[in-house]
Structures are given as structure tokens and as C-alpha cells.
Design an enzyme around this catalytic site. Structure first.
Site, mmCIF file in Angstrom:
data_model
loop_
_atom_site.group_PDB
_atom_site.id
_atom_site.type_symbol
_atom_site.label_atom_id
_atom_site.label_comp_id
_atom_site.label_asym_id
_atom_site.label_seq_id
_atom_site.Cartn_x
_atom_site.Cartn_y
_atom_site.Cartn_z
ATOM 1 N N GLU A 182 0.828 -1.216 0.000
ATOM 2 C CA GLU A 182 0.000 0.000 0.000
ATOM 3 C C GLU A 182 0.857 1.258 0.000
ATOM 4 O O GLU A 182 0.337 2.367 -0.093
ATOM 5 C CB GLU A 182 -0.973 -0.012 1.184
ATOM 6 N N CYS B 41 16.390 -6.713 0.028
ATOM 7 C CA CYS B 41 16.576 -7.940 0.804
ATOM 8 C C CYS B 41 17.901 -8.593 0.475
ATOM 9 O O CYS B 41 18.344 -9.484 1.185
ATOM 10 C CB CYS B 41 15.447 -8.916 0.526
HETATM 11 P P1 NAD Z 1 5.932 -6.068 5.097
HETATM 12 O O1 NAD Z 1 6.065 -7.436 5.666
HETATM 13 O O2 NAD Z 1 5.633 -4.953 6.012
HETATM 14 O O3 NAD Z 1 4.764 -6.027 3.983
HETATM 15 C C1 NAD Z 1 4.733 -6.952 2.926
HETATM 16 C C2 NAD Z 1 3.286 -7.164 2.499
HETATM 17 O O4 NAD Z 1 2.544 -7.729 3.593
HETATM 18 C C3 NAD Z 1 2.571 -5.882 2.099
HETATM 19 O O5 NAD Z 1 1.761 -6.138 0.972
HETATM 20 C C4 NAD Z 1 1.732 -5.561 3.321
HETATM 21 O O6 NAD Z 1 0.538 -4.879 3.006
HETATM 22 C C5 NAD Z 1 1.426 -6.927 3.909
HETATM 23 N N1 NAD Z 1 1.283 -6.896 5.364
HETATM 24 C C6 NAD Z 1 1.950 -6.086 6.233
HETATM 25 N N2 NAD Z 1 1.565 -6.354 7.505
HETATM 26 C C7 NAD Z 1 0.651 -7.344 7.440
HETATM 27 C C8 NAD Z 1 -0.106 -8.067 8.425
HETATM 28 N N3 NAD Z 1 0.021 -7.806 9.724
HETATM 29 N N4 NAD Z 1 -0.935 -9.035 8.004
HETATM 30 C C9 NAD Z 1 -1.067 -9.307 6.701
HETATM 31 N N5 NAD Z 1 -0.379 -8.661 5.721
HETATM 32 C C10 NAD Z 1 0.476 -7.695 6.080
HETATM 33 O O7 NAD Z 1 7.286 -5.787 4.269
HETATM 34 P P2 NAD Z 1 7.746 -4.443 3.557
HETATM 35 O O8 NAD Z 1 8.154 -3.457 4.602
HETATM 36 O O9 NAD Z 1 6.794 -4.037 2.520
HETATM 37 O O10 NAD Z 1 9.066 -4.963 2.789
HETATM 38 C C11 NAD Z 1 10.328 -5.030 3.378
HETATM 39 C C12 NAD Z 1 10.652 -6.432 3.855
HETATM 40 O O11 NAD Z 1 10.565 -7.347 2.774
HETATM 41 C C13 NAD Z 1 12.080 -6.567 4.383
HETATM 42 O O12 NAD Z 1 12.054 -7.375 5.534
HETATM 43 C C14 NAD Z 1 12.812 -7.258 3.243
HETATM 44 O O13 NAD Z 1 13.964 -8.000 3.626
HETATM 45 C C15 NAD Z 1 11.748 -8.157 2.733
HETATM 46 N N6 NAD Z 1 12.010 -8.588 1.373
HETATM 47 C C16 NAD Z 1 12.365 -9.897 1.186
HETATM 48 C C17 NAD Z 1 12.658 -10.337 -0.087
HETATM 49 C C18 NAD Z 1 13.047 -11.775 -0.315
HETATM 50 O O14 NAD Z 1 12.990 -12.212 -1.462
HETATM 51 N N7 NAD Z 1 13.416 -12.515 0.705
HETATM 52 C C19 NAD Z 1 12.583 -9.449 -1.169
HETATM 53 C C20 NAD Z 1 12.201 -8.127 -0.931
HETATM 54 C C21 NAD Z 1 11.903 -7.718 0.355
#
Ligand code: NAD
Length: 499
Positions: A177, A282
Site C-alpha cells: 500500500e 533484501c
Molecule cells: P511487510 O512485511 O511490512 O509487507 C509486505 C506485504 O505484507 C505488504 O503487501 C503488506 O501490506 C502486507 N502486510 C503487512 N503487515 C501485514 C499483516 N500484519 N498481516 C497481513 N499482511 C500484512 O514488508 P515491507 O516493509 O513491505 O518490505 C520489506 C521487507 O521485505 C524486508 O524485511 C525485506 O527484507 C523483505 N524482502 C524480502 C525479499 C526476499 O525475497 N526474501 C525481497 C524483498 C523484500
């Protein structure tokens, strides 16, 4: 003017009806530039119904025709990559050059998925028994969903959608979002490329939308990328509800620097890998592990020189090495970790806090920060900071460096810098991490290999893109046939064998 965003359902922009909205910022200036609707349960259910209705005809479209849609999509995205990159950069804060890389790495998986007529071929054994042939085929799951993070708003939706669509599924994307406009434009371009309406949908939202996806029986698989606690929650909830799930989480990527490495080259590479995209990757290197005190002293000196020369600026400034963080919460988090590092006894070599950029004083900027003599019990070592902070953990020898990477709870990416083939080979064999770079700081595998971390960086059995993605988005069916039907009488009371 604050733009009002929509959902993209059944090939159309649909305004939100829940009455709930999220703010999308321009992180360069710290101001809201758009409002994104946060879908209610009923809205998400309507999207899923729409996707379910569109899926059978798409699955019945032959793979070569599906591939042609993806080919047209590649052309359309490439034609407007400049404006897409500018849009992405304005919501995320990564530089425009880096935003193009985000889109490009996504397109590489679409290019891979164009090979679907070949990738979907099954196995065949003629005369496995007398008059009996055996073959296997891969069939789509139905409606599948992708839940994606803010930090690669083009690449990760495309990594999910490419193989899912190519294999004949309908796809429901729930993008972050924080930066939802590029995924929305990609949805329009899929439609323009000839994808039938309803096969690719974007539903914007937060936990309510995600939980609806996780509990709806019509969703057969969930692909997630984001932070580890949410990855684990989604994996556990999706699988408990009988869905396939692949959920990729956070990271703490180490770079082991051997004494024989070219330290100027290593320092150059670590600067890009540690601070590029403000460390919001990441696969960023967040821990440098020089082996031996002399290597450490020389490396820290070279890193320090380079960190001081970094140019942090607006994401649309072509001279900027990196831009702002995506949000003020990110700035607060990074500053909190820097203070914790000081309190826990690490040596703060360069302090990036309090940076302001001329003409963008309210932007979410943090200067490049470097810590030396970080201990493995410290929170700045154990936890993912997700900002422009590089920590140096000194190791006495190679085995200690390897142990650090192996003992860490995350296992996404790792690198070793050395000129010694034996060491490199030993490292690749023994390190407990999913993606390994040998003199390569960010070893994101090419599209036709697979991407995925180990330990608490990944939940699920199959990786993203490459051959695993075709397996993830399909079910295998194995057919045993006998022609002519009456060739050999079988004893129906005994388990059939190929005697
Ligand atoms: P996030 O976990 O906050 O959000 C990811 C998704 O989950 C979003 O679409 C969000 O709306 C949803 N979300 C958030 N909280 C939620 C909840 N309580 N319940 C259900 N859905 C929820 O992550 P972010 O801040 O958007 O991204 C950064 C993170 O992603 C970092 O930890 C990074 O390392 C990781 N990442 C990992 C990879 C990989 O391939 N391992 C790649 C890119 C990013």
C-alpha cells in the site's frame, strides 16, 4: 493535488467502497501524493469471484498464445520504461536508474515465462508395461494470489505474475500500500497486451485484504515477499487453510572478505551493495566480515573514504547515489538502531543521522552510516535494519567468518571475496545460505535459476522464478493408459505391476 487510486478488477478501474484509505507519500518531500483504497473483505471476495470466472478460458488458451500475450507485454513495458521508472521512483524513493533496474529484473522473469510451451512439457514413457504408456502433465491451480512488499514494486509482482499467468492461472495481486501505482499500470498493460479481463487483478489493501485472501477457499496458492514475521504468519495461515505457499522474508547478508582479495574493488562493491536503494533491499550487504585485523583495518579505511563521498539526494537527481527511505517510520527505525549500536558498544565510524538535502528538507533521508567492531550479540547485527547502515564484524579467520554466516537466523544471500579457488569452493559448499556470490556482492540469480533464501528468510519448499515457479503454479497429473483396452487381462485383486 492528491490523486485517488482505485483497484483493478475484471479489466477495469474500480473505486474503493470500504471508506478506508492509506496515504502514498512522495518520500523526497515528505508529502502525501495519493490515497489508496484499502479493500474490505467483500471487495476482495468480489475480485476473487471475478478471477475465478475468467480463469478456465485462459487455462484453455494454448501455451503459445499465452506466451504471445507476455511477449506483447514486454514490448509495451519497454516502450514506457522511462515514465514507469519515474513513477516508481516518486513513490518508493529509489533513484530512477535503480527503478529501471527494478522493472528490468521483473521483465527478465516475463522473458523466462515466454518459454512456457517448452516449460510445460510433461514426461512420457512408451510401453512401461505391455501395451501400457505413462505420461505426466502440468495443469494450472486456478486462482492464485501474490502479496508483495514496497521495496520492489515492479520486480516482485512480475516475478509472481509471469509464471502464474503463463501456466494458465488467474492472478490476484495485493501490492504494498506504500507504492501501488506501478503495479496498477502493469495491470493496464497486461490488458492492453491481450490478457483477458479478470485474469490479472490488483486489489489494494492491508491486513483485512490479506486475511480474506488467506481464508478464501477459491485461492489455491499464495506467493508472499516481505518481512519475516509476516512471511511466517502468511505461510502458517495459508497452509493451514490448505493452500500452497511460498513466503520470502527478511535478511542479514554477510560479505566475507579474505586477506587475498583486492580491497579497493571489494570496498567499491560493498558501497553499492550496502547503500544502494538506501539499503532497502533484501539482498543488500549489511554485514562486512573482514578476515584478520590487517584486512579489517585496511577495509574500514577504504570504506570510510568512500562513504564520505556518497551523494544522497532526491530520487530524481541523476547525480544521487541513493535517495530517501520510503517513509518516516523507516527513518525512525534506522536512527533507533544507530543509537542502539552506540549504546551496545559498537564503534560508529560514520554517522548518517540528521542529514538534510537542500531543497528537500522534509524528505526521508538518512546518510550512509558505518559501524566497526560490531559484536554478534548486538541488535544491529542480529536484526534487519533495512536502511543505509553497513556493519563490520571482524573475524579472526575464515572458519569464524563462515560460522557467522551459518549461525545467523537469516540465510537469504551471502558473498565471499577472495582470489583463492579452494576457499571459494569450500565456502559455496558449506555455507548455509540460499544464494551465494563469489566476488559478486548481490547474487540475485538470473531468471531461469531460482531465487530463495534459507532459514528464516524463506518459508515453503519451492523458490521464486526459474523451474521451481512452474512447479509451484501447477499440479502434476500422471496418466497410465492401456491401448488396446483389452490387450491383457489383469487380476483386479492384486496391485498392478509392470510385469
Ligand atoms: P511487510 O512485511 O511490512 O509487507 C509486505 C506485504 O505484507 C505488504 O503487501 C503488506 O501490506 C502486507 N502486510 C503487512 N503487515 C501485514 C499483516 N500484519 N498481516 C497481513 N499482511 C500484512 O514488508 P515491507 O516493509 O513491505 O518490505 C520489506 C521487507 O521485505 C524486508 O524485511 C525485506 O527484507 C523483505 N524482502 C524480502 C525479499 C526476499 O525475497 N526474501 C525481497 C524483498 C523484500
Amino acid at each position: 493535488m492528491v490523486r485517488e487510486l482505485t483497484h483493478f478488477i475484471g479489466g477495469q478501474h474500480v473505486p474503493g467502497t470500504s471508506g478506508r484509505f492509506g496515504d502514498v507519500y512522495d518520500p523526497n518531500i515528505g508529502q502525501v501524493q495519493a490515497r489508496v483504497p484499502l479493500a474490505s473483505r467483500a471487495e476482495v471476495e468480489a475480485v476473487i469471484a471475478n478471477a475465478e470466472a475468467a480463469q478456465p478460458a485462459w487455462a484453455a488458451t494454448n501455451p503459445q498464445r499465452r506466451a504471445r500475450v507476455l511477449m506483447k507485454f514486454l514490448t509495451l513495458v519497454n516502450d514506457e520504461i522511462d515514465s514507469l521508472a519515474a513513477l516508481l521512483s516518486s513513490e518508493h524513493g529509489k533513484t530512477i536508474a535503480d527503478a529501471k533496474g527494478d522493472i528490468q529484473r521483473g521483465l527478465e522473469v516475463i522473458e523466462f515465462a515466454v518459454g512456457i510451451p517448452h516449460l510445460l512439457k510433461g514426461e512420457y514413457t512408451e510401453s512401461a508395461g505391455t501395451g501400457i504408456d505413462v505420461y505426466s502433465m502440468r495443469q494450472p491451480l486456478g486462482v492464485v494470489a501474490g502479496i508483495t512488499p514496497f521495496n520492489f514494486p515492479a520486480m516482485i509482482p512480475l516475478w509472481k505474475a509471469g509464471p502464474a499467468l503463463a501456466t494458465g492461472n488467474a492472478f490476484v495481486l495485493k501490492p504494498s500500500e506504500r507504492d501501488p501505482s506501478v503495479p496498477m499500470r502493469l495491470a493496464e498493460l497486461f490488458l492492453e497486451a491481450g490478457l483477458p479481463a479478470g485474469v490479472f487483478n490488483v486489489v489494494n489493501g492491508d491486513k483485512e485484504a490479506v486475511d480474506t485472501i488467506l481464508h478464501d477457499p477459491r485461492i489455491k496458492a499464495v506467493g508472499f515477499v516481505g518481512s519475516t514475521p509476516i512471511a511466517q504468519y502468511i505461510y502458517e495461515t495459508a497452509t493451514a487453510n490448505g493452500k500452497r505457499a511460498q513466503c520470502f522474508g527478511g535478511a542479514k547478508n554477510h560479505a566475507i572478505v579474505m586477506p587475498d582479495a583486492d580491497l579497493d574493488d571489494v570496498a567499491d562493491q560493498l558501497i553499492g551493495a550496502g547503500y544502494g536503494s538506501a539499503g532497502e533491499r533484501c539482498m543488500a550487504i549489511s554485514v562486512a566480515v573482514p578476515v584478520g585485523e590487517e584486512t579489517a583495518d585496511r577495509l574500514v579505511e577504504k570504506l570510510t573514504e568512500r562513504v564520505h563521498k556518497l551523494n544522497v539526494g532526491r530520487s530524481d537527481d541523476p547525480g544521487a547515489d541513493y535517495g530517501p527511505l520510503v517513509g518516516l517510520d523507516g527513518v525512525d527505525r534506522v536512527q533507533k538502531y544507530v543509537q542502539q549500536g552506540i549504546d551496545e558498544g559498537a564503534e560508529l565510524v560514520v554517522d548518517g543521522r540528521g542529514l538534510t538535502v537542500d531543497g528537500a528538507e522534509d524528505g526521508y533521508f538518512v546518510g550512509a552510516t558505518l559501524f566497526d567492531r560490531v559484536g554478534k550479540e548486538m541488535s544491529i547485527y542480529k536484526e534487519e535494519i533495512f536502511g543505509p547502515v553497513l556493519t563490520v564484524v571482524r573475524a579472526a579467520d575464515y572458519e569464524e567468518g563462515l560460522r557467522l554466516a551459518n549461525d545467523h537466523e537469516y540465510g537469504n544471500g551471502v558473498a565471499i571475496f577472495t582470489r583463492d579457488g579452494d576457499t571459494a569452493r569450500d565456502f559455496a559448499a558449506r555455507v548455509q545460505v540460499g544464494m551465494v556470490g563469489i566476488n559478486v556482492p548481490i547474487p540475485v540469480p538470473i531468471a531461469y535459476y531460482t531465487f530463495g533464501g534459507w532459514k528464516r528468510s524463506g518459508f515453503g519448499d519451492l523458490n521464486q522464478h526459474g523451474p521451481d515457479s512452474i512447479r509451484f503454479y501447477t499440479k502434476t497429473k500422471t496418466v497410465t493408459q492401456r491401448w488396446p483396452a483389452g490387450l491383457k487381462e489383469s487380476n483386479s485383486f492384486v496391485i498392478p505391476t509392470m510385469e
